[in-house]
Design a protein around this motif. Structure first.
Motif, PDB file in Angstrom:
ATOM      1  N   ARG A 403      36.217  24.134  14.007  1.00 44.53           N
ATOM      2  CA  ARG A 403      36.081  23.745  12.591  1.00 44.53           C
ATOM      3  C   ARG A 403      34.706  24.177  12.094  1.00 44.53           C
ATOM      4  O   ARG A 403      33.822  24.493  12.889  1.00 44.53           O
ATOM      5  CB  ARG A 403      36.240  22.230  12.466  1.00 44.53           C
ATOM      6  CG  ARG A 403      37.668  21.770  12.671  1.00 44.53           C
ATOM      7  CD  ARG A 403      37.728  20.263  12.658  1.00 44.53           C
ATOM      8  NE  ARG A 403      37.350  19.776  13.979  1.00 44.53           N
ATOM      9  CZ  ARG A 403      38.232  19.323  14.876  1.00 44.53           C
ATOM     10  NH1 ARG A 403      39.513  19.276  14.578  1.00 44.53           N
ATOM     11  NH2 ARG A 403      37.830  18.899  16.059  1.00 44.53           N
ATOM     12  N   TRP A 404      34.533  24.124  10.795  1.00 44.16           N
ATOM     13  CA  TRP A 404      33.231  24.529  10.245  1.00 44.16           C
ATOM     14  C   TRP A 404      32.108  23.680  10.822  1.00 44.16           C
ATOM     15  O   TRP A 404      31.025  24.166  11.080  1.00 44.16           O
ATOM     16  CB  TRP A 404      33.264  24.466   8.704  1.00 44.16           C
ATOM     17  CG  TRP A 404      34.070  25.603   8.131  1.00 44.16           C
ATOM     18  CD1 TRP A 404      34.264  26.824   8.718  1.00 44.16           C
ATOM     19  CD2 TRP A 404      34.780  25.634   6.904  1.00 44.16           C
ATOM     20  NE1 TRP A 404      35.055  27.611   7.910  1.00 44.16           N
ATOM     21  CE2 TRP A 404      35.375  26.908   6.788  1.00 44.16           C
ATOM     22  CE3 TRP A 404      34.962  24.723   5.866  1.00 44.16           C
ATOM     23  CZ2 TRP A 404      36.146  27.288   5.694  1.00 44.16           C
ATOM     24  CZ3 TRP A 404      35.716  25.091   4.761  1.00 44.16           C
ATOM     25  CH2 TRP A 404      36.319  26.365   4.686  1.00 44.16           C
ATOM     26  N   GLU A 405      32.373  22.402  11.040  1.00 45.33           N
ATOM     27  CA  GLU A 405      31.351  21.526  11.632  1.00 45.33           C
ATOM     28  C   GLU A 405      30.875  22.076  12.984  1.00 45.33           C
ATOM     29  O   GLU A 405      29.703  21.966  13.326  1.00 45.33           O
ATOM     30  CB  GLU A 405      31.917  20.115  11.851  1.00 45.33           C
ATOM     31  CG  GLU A 405      31.785  19.189  10.657  1.00 45.33           C
ATOM     32  CD  GLU A 405      30.336  19.024  10.193  1.00 45.33           C
ATOM     33  OE1 GLU A 405      29.465  18.801  11.048  1.00 45.33           O
ATOM     34  OE2 GLU A 405      30.096  19.153   8.979  1.00 45.33           O
ATOM     35  N   ASP A 406      31.835  22.650  13.751  1.00 49.48           N
ATOM     36  CA  ASP A 406      31.463  23.173  15.075  1.00 49.48           C
ATOM     37  C   ASP A 406      30.437  24.302  14.957  1.00 49.48           C
ATOM     38  O   ASP A 406      29.666  24.549  15.874  1.00 49.48           O
ATOM     39  CB  ASP A 406      32.700  23.704  15.819  1.00 49.48           C
ATOM     40  CG  ASP A 406      33.719  22.612  16.092  1.00 49.48           C
ATOM     41  OD1 ASP A 406      33.294  21.499  16.430  1.00 49.48           O
ATOM     42  OD2 ASP A 406      34.936  22.872  15.956  1.00 49.48           O
ATOM     43  N   LEU A 407      30.476  25.000  13.842  1.00 47.40           N
ATOM     44  CA  LEU A 407      29.600  26.163  13.676  1.00 47.40           C
ATOM     45  C   LEU A 407      28.131  25.776  13.676  1.00 47.40           C
ATOM     46  O   LEU A 407      27.275  26.564  14.078  1.00 47.40           O
ATOM     47  CB  LEU A 407      29.916  26.889  12.361  1.00 47.40           C
ATOM     48  CG  LEU A 407      31.296  27.540  12.275  1.00 47.40           C
ATOM     49  CD1 LEU A 407      31.521  28.079  10.874  1.00 47.40           C
ATOM     50  CD2 LEU A 407      31.416  28.663  13.297  1.00 47.40           C
ATOM     51  N   ILE A 408      27.830  24.564  13.208  1.00 48.57           N
ATOM     52  CA  ILE A 408      26.402  24.195  13.101  1.00 48.57           C
ATOM     53  C   ILE A 408      26.002  23.192  14.175  1.00 48.57           C
ATOM     54  O   ILE A 408      24.896  22.644  14.137  1.00 48.57           O
ATOM     55  CB  ILE A 408      26.063  23.658  11.686  1.00 48.57           C
ATOM     56  CG1 ILE A 408      26.996  22.508  11.306  1.00 48.57           C
ATOM     57  CG2 ILE A 408      26.140  24.763  10.647  1.00 48.57           C
ATOM     58  CD1 ILE A 408      26.481  21.717  10.119  1.00 48.57           C
ATOM     59  N   LYS A 409      26.910  23.008  15.158  1.00 47.72           N
ATOM     60  CA  LYS A 409      26.608  22.063  16.242  1.00 47.72           C
ATOM     61  C   LYS A 409      25.303  22.464  16.926  1.00 47.72           C
ATOM     62  O   LYS A 409      25.112  23.594  17.321  1.00 47.72           O
ATOM     63  CB  LYS A 409      27.755  22.071  17.258  1.00 47.72           C
ATOM     64  CG  LYS A 409      27.582  21.089  18.373  1.00 47.72           C
ATOM     65  CD  LYS A 409      28.892  20.841  19.108  1.00 47.72           C
ATOM     66  CE  LYS A 409      28.645  19.892  20.267  1.00 47.72           C
ATOM     67  NZ  LYS A 409      28.376  20.582  21.526  1.00 47.72           N
ATOM     68  N   GLY A 410      24.385  21.522  17.039  1.00 48.72           N
ATOM     69  CA  GLY A 410      23.110  21.795  17.704  1.00 48.72           C
ATOM     70  C   GLY A 410      22.046  22.377  16.790  1.00 48.72           C
ATOM     71  O   GLY A 410      20.888  22.503  17.178  1.00 48.72           O
ATOM     72  N   GLU A 411      22.400  22.745  15.577  1.00 51.24           N
ATOM     73  CA  GLU A 411      21.381  23.281  14.667  1.00 51.24           C
ATOM     74  C   GLU A 411      20.601  22.122  14.053  1.00 51.24           C
ATOM     75  O   GLU A 411      21.134  21.017  13.909  1.00 51.24           O
ATOM     76  CB  GLU A 411      22.038  24.119  13.556  1.00 51.24           C
ATOM     77  CG  GLU A 411      22.626  25.409  14.088  1.00 51.24           C
ATOM     78  CD  GLU A 411      23.186  26.334  12.997  1.00 51.24           C
ATOM     79  OE1 GLU A 411      22.797  26.213  11.820  1.00 51.24           O
ATOM     80  OE2 GLU A 411      24.032  27.186  13.352  1.00 51.24           O
ATOM     81  N   ALA A 412      19.343  22.382  13.713  1.00 44.39           N
ATOM     82  CA  ALA A 412      18.520  21.330  13.118  1.00 44.39           C
ATOM     83  C   ALA A 412      17.600  21.945  12.079  1.00 44.39           C
ATOM     84  O   ALA A 412      17.177  23.096  12.222  1.00 44.39           O
ATOM     85  CB  ALA A 412      17.690  20.645  14.198  1.00 44.39           C
ATOM     86  N   ILE A 413      17.324  21.179  11.044  1.00 51.28           N
ATOM     87  CA  ILE A 413      16.400  21.661  10.010  1.00 51.28           C
ATOM     88  C   ILE A 413      15.078  20.898  10.179  1.00 51.28           C
ATOM     89  O   ILE A 413      15.048  19.678  10.015  1.00 51.28           O
ATOM     90  CB  ILE A 413      16.994  21.425   8.598  1.00 51.28           C
ATOM     91  CG1 ILE A 413      18.352  22.126   8.472  1.00 51.28           C
ATOM     92  CG2 ILE A 413      16.028  21.897   7.527  1.00 51.28           C
ATOM     93  CD1 ILE A 413      19.086  21.860   7.168  1.00 51.28           C
ATOM     94  N   PRO A 414      13.991  21.588  10.572  1.00 46.33           N
ATOM     95  CA  PRO A 414      12.717  20.882  10.744  1.00 46.33           C
ATOM     96  C   PRO A 414      12.280  20.226   9.430  1.00 46.33           C
ATOM     97  O   PRO A 414      12.593  20.730   8.338  1.00 46.33           O
ATOM     98  CB  PRO A 414      11.736  21.987  11.135  1.00 46.33           C
ATOM     99  CG  PRO A 414      12.558  23.162  11.508  1.00 46.33           C
ATOM    100  CD  PRO A 414      13.871  23.030  10.801  1.00 46.33           C
TER     101      PRO A 414
END
Ligand code: LLP
Length: 417
Positions: A403-414
């Motif tokens: 899913r689209w949510e999976d695409l940003i898994k583990g990403e973070a915005i400082p």
């Protein structure tokens, strides 16, 4: 032999119409036939039934844990090349003593993991790796069972990107170097020499490179024996090709006959690492036509699968047969079958004769079971496809569509952004 056939004008996987499956699970999706996987594994494994052997399926070809579990339940082991593949194999219940580990760049963390799982053997690819494995085994207070991967310098006559046993390739240790390293390994206290290994390439369509490599290994084994270095395991890698288009590769039984003849009753346990020959023709990629587009020079069929789903045509110029799940007309048109990715290399077929298709039609990209899903990516932020296993008239989702949510898994915005 595989179980994707037309019945009354509709393409089936075993007893399930693929059009119906595509409607239920969506596209793109990978579809594997259980009966084909089972059959291919058995045919390969039984070709060597007269000699002690272990068939270690090459996880990189198709890594889903359901598929690994199936081969494990048939008595198979696995060939791994990373800690991630070891993790998958163990999740699939493959016992450590049926796992062989190749690859030129094993990290300390991966080596430790494999030592703790007490795998059957490490196929060592360089002098420095030999040292590293001895050092890690000493650190963990155990002994690593090892084989040296020998680069026999034979030309497998396959695509240059998947040829691995020539001296210009990064894999293994040349024959003279292997003698030196076996001698050195003998003096190391935390490794136990148990085998010898080679893998010359993939998608081989002739027997002779396999036989040449084996002959060179046997000569090396004789030289080692003269020095008191005797191995119990002879790992001949994988590499047997399949029919994508017009190729006529040897049948596994023919391959086995040639290997066994060349062995002259050598008292070793044989290890094989087949990948493609087991899964290649057991899987297809289902995709739906989004648009058709005529330009002054080409007819394009734009589908919802792309190079991120199946990279083989873009990367190697590989041929995959493409057929409509419900053919409408007979007369072929020349088309390029392309995906939505923003690269001109994003094609599944070029200048291909295809019966007329229109938006909404479903197509099957054939022979996609090996190096299909396992090489897929999220390029262009495309969620990876679902994987479906068909048995008879039923299907099982063995990997959900991302899913689209999976695409940003583990990403973070400082916080400062
Ligand atoms: N063992 C080793 C050490 C390997 O490197 C490979 C494949 C195999 C076994 C399994 O080979 P097979 O039986 O599947 O030919 N991505 C390419 C193929 C790369 C093969 C890499 N090594 C493709 O899509 O054609």
């Amino acid at each position: 032999m595989h179980h994707f056939e037309y019945k009354q004008g509709e393409l089936y996987c075993e007893n399930l119409p693929l059009d119906q499956l595509a409607q239920q699970v969506g596209t793109p999706c990978y579809v594997y036939s259980y009966a084909t996987l089972h059959h291919h594994f058995k045919v390969f494994d039984e070709a060597f039934r007269d000699v002690p052997h272990l068939t270690c399926f090459s996880v990189k070809a198709s890594s889903n844990i359901a598929i690994l579990k199936l081969f494990g339940s048939l008595g198979g082991g696995v060939d791994i090349v990373s800690g991630g593949e070891l993790f998958r194999a163990r999740k699939a219940g493959i016992p450590g003593d049926r796992i062989v580990y190749s690859g030129v760049g094993k990290t300390c963390e991966e080596i430790d993991y494999a030592l703790r799982e007490n795998i059957l053997l490490f196929n060592i690819e360089s002098p420095q790796e030999l040292e590293a494995i001895n050092e890690r085994a000493s650190h963990l207070g155990c002994k690593a069972r090892i084989a040296l991967r020998v680069n026999p310098d034979v030309d497998p006559r396959t695509h240059p990107y998947i040829s691995t046993g020539m001296k210009k390739n990064k894999f293994g240790i040349d024959i003279e170097g292997a003698i030196t390293e076996y001698r050195r390994a003998k003096t190391l206290s935390n490794v136990e020499i148990i085998g010898i290994d080679c893998h010359v390439g993939s998608q081989l369509t002739e027997i002779s490179p396999f036989v040449d490599a084996l002959r060179r290994l046997r000569m090396l084994m004789e030289r080692l024996e003269a020095e008191g270095i005797v191995v119990q395991y002879l790992d001949l890698g994988g590499g047997l090709g399949i029919t994508y288009d017009q190729e006529a590769p040897p049948h596994p039984r023919e391959y086995a006959r040639a290997i066994l003849q060349e062995l002259h009753g050598l008292p070793c346990t044989l290890i094989f690492e087949p990948g493609r020959v087991i899964v290649g023709n057991a899987g297809v990629l289902l995709t739906r036509v989004l648009y058709t587009k005529q330009t002054p020079s080409k007819n394009f069929v734009i589908v919802d699968a792309a190079m991120n789903d199946l990279i083989r045509p873009s990367l190697y110029g590989s041929y995959h047969h493409i057929q409509p799940v419900r053919p409408m007309g007979e007369e072929a048109q020349m088309v390029d079958v392309v995906g939505p990715i923003c690269e001109s290399s994003d094609f599944l077929a070029r200048d291909r004769g295809l019966p007329p298709v229109q938006a909404g039609d479903c197509l099957a990209v054939m022979s996609a079971g090996a190096y299909g899903f396992s090489m897929s990516s999220n390029y262009n932020s495309r969620p990876r496809a679902a994987e479906i296993l068909v048995k008879g008239e039923r299907f099982y989702t063995i990997r959900e569509r991302e899913r689209w949510e999976d695409l940003i898994k583990g990403e973070a915005i400082p916080g400062f952004v």
